[in-house]
Motif scaffolding. Sequence first.
Motif, short mmCIF file in Angstrom:
data_model
loop_
_atom_site.label_atom_id
_atom_site.label_comp_id
_atom_site.label_asym_id
_atom_site.label_seq_id
_atom_site.Cartn_x
_atom_site.Cartn_y
_atom_site.Cartn_z
N MET A 68 0.81 -1.21 0.00
CA MET A 68 0.00 0.00 0.00
C MET A 68 0.85 1.26 0.00
O MET A 68 0.55 2.22 -0.72
CB MET A 68 -0.95 0.00 1.20
CG MET A 68 -2.14 -0.93 1.04
SD MET A 68 -3.43 -0.70 2.29
CE MET A 68 -2.65 -1.47 3.70
N THR A 73 2.76 1.66 -3.43
CA THR A 73 1.77 1.97 -4.47
C THR A 73 1.29 3.41 -4.33
O THR A 73 1.15 4.13 -5.32
CB THR A 73 0.57 1.02 -4.37
OG1 THR A 73 1.02 -0.33 -4.51
CG2 THR A 73 -0.45 1.32 -5.47
N VAL A 117 -3.69 5.12 0.44
CA VAL A 117 -3.66 4.00 1.39
C VAL A 117 -5.03 3.77 2.00
O VAL A 117 -5.50 2.63 2.11
CB VAL A 117 -2.61 4.26 2.49
CG1 VAL A 117 -2.77 3.25 3.63
CG2 VAL A 117 -1.20 4.16 1.92
N MET A 142 -7.41 2.18 -0.73
CA MET A 142 -7.11 0.76 -0.94
C MET A 142 -7.48 -0.07 0.28
O MET A 142 -8.10 -1.13 0.17
CB MET A 142 -5.63 0.58 -1.29
CG MET A 142 -5.24 1.08 -2.65
SD MET A 142 -3.48 0.79 -3.02
CE MET A 142 -2.70 2.09 -2.07
N GLY A 143 -7.08 0.40 1.46
CA GLY A 143 -7.28 -0.38 2.68
C GLY A 143 -8.73 -0.50 3.09
O GLY A 143 -9.23 -1.60 3.36
N ALA A 154 -2.91 -3.67 -6.59
CA ALA A 154 -2.65 -3.53 -5.16
C ALA A 154 -3.73 -4.22 -4.34
O ALA A 154 -3.44 -4.99 -3.41
CB ALA A 154 -2.56 -2.05 -4.78
N GLN A 155 -5.00 -3.98 -4.69
CA GLN A 155 -6.09 -4.53 -3.90
C GLN A 155 -6.20 -6.05 -4.00
O GLN A 155 -6.62 -6.70 -3.05
CB GLN A 155 -7.41 -3.87 -4.31
CG GLN A 155 -7.55 -2.44 -3.80
CD GLN A 155 -8.94 -1.88 -4.02
OE1 GLN A 155 -9.25 -1.43 -5.11
NE2 GLN A 155 -9.77 -1.92 -3.00
N ILE A 176 -3.71 -7.12 -1.41
CA ILE A 176 -4.13 -6.73 -0.07
C ILE A 176 -5.31 -7.58 0.40
O ILE A 176 -5.33 -8.09 1.53
CB ILE A 176 -4.52 -5.24 -0.04
CG1 ILE A 176 -3.31 -4.37 -0.37
CG2 ILE A 176 -5.09 -4.85 1.32
CD1 ILE A 176 -3.67 -2.95 -0.74
#
Length: 347
Positions: free
Chosen positions: A119, A122, A138, A141-142, A320-321, A324
């Motif tokens: 994260m 990215t 962040v 995405m999070g 990214a996701q 994650i």
Amino acid sequence: VGVGVYFTRYVKDTDDYFRGGKTIPWWAAGCSIFATMLSSLTFTGIPSKAFAQDWTYAIGNFMIPVVAVLAVFVALPFFRRIDATSAYEYLEKRFNRTVRLFGSACFSLFHVFRMAVVMSLTALALSVATPLTPGQSVLLMGVLSILYCTLGGIEAVIWTDTIQTVVLLGGACIALGMLVAGVDGGLSGFVSNATVEGKFNAVNLNWDLTSQHIAIWAIILGAIGQNISSYTADQAVVQRYMTTASEKLAARAIWTNAVLTIPATLLFFGIGTALFCFYQSHPDRLSSTISNDQIFPFFIATEMPLGLAGLIVAAIFAAAQSTISTSMNSVPTAVVTDFLRPFSACR
């Protein structure tokens, strides 16, 4: 998030939540393994490496189909036979509970820190291509990953991974096409320039251990070791082995991932080489303040039309996701299966 909401209705118990009730199609499970292993660091990191150097590290990715043989004929039958929810259940059967807890804890800590690295790096790259600050990226995405992982369990993760696979590969293809078209001479100019500059070099037969140039044997050995670890002992991958209806379908999922790895490697290394040739043709367009890690996002922000730039940014977010969300699902799976259930049973 919509996918997470949709699959909430199918989550009846922990088996559904962690293994999808063993009803996942093999091709979706394969795409999920592929998206899990291909993070946003791959999306931005490999092009920056190929931009600065050559294709030496591509050989490492080509070892994945080799390791897939071991995964299909050794690891997969083993985990299906013991009907594992956690990859570390066997450690208690073979040794004792302490070893199982140690292995599971190491995995969980690794993925917690991996999520942080994915994260943060990215977000730093996207700050070049978008108005978002690293902190905002962040959070996006999070928080979104937490929502659909919590709501839909492994099914939501796998199906969003499948969608994200299409987005990230489609976005990368468009980016490569635009880069090659922008090189002086088009495709022929790209190939000739890259060949002259040695950018397609992928084999370094150097046997000098003190050399700064990494040799092919080191790449091969390192990649085999790393991928054996991932495909035979990593909960994030092993968990996918248990989501299909049969061992045969799970094997197809592994082969799907292995096959997708080859064109994806060519695609992302090709983007890095095309970036080099593009800015060799247009040196005035490259800012001296941009680092190699930011070169691809910089191209997106300055050279691509808004609609397509948004697609590529979405692809980076997707990459990214996908990583994650897998960590967010596999870590709780390990914690519940290896820590909570055994101790609850003891009580």
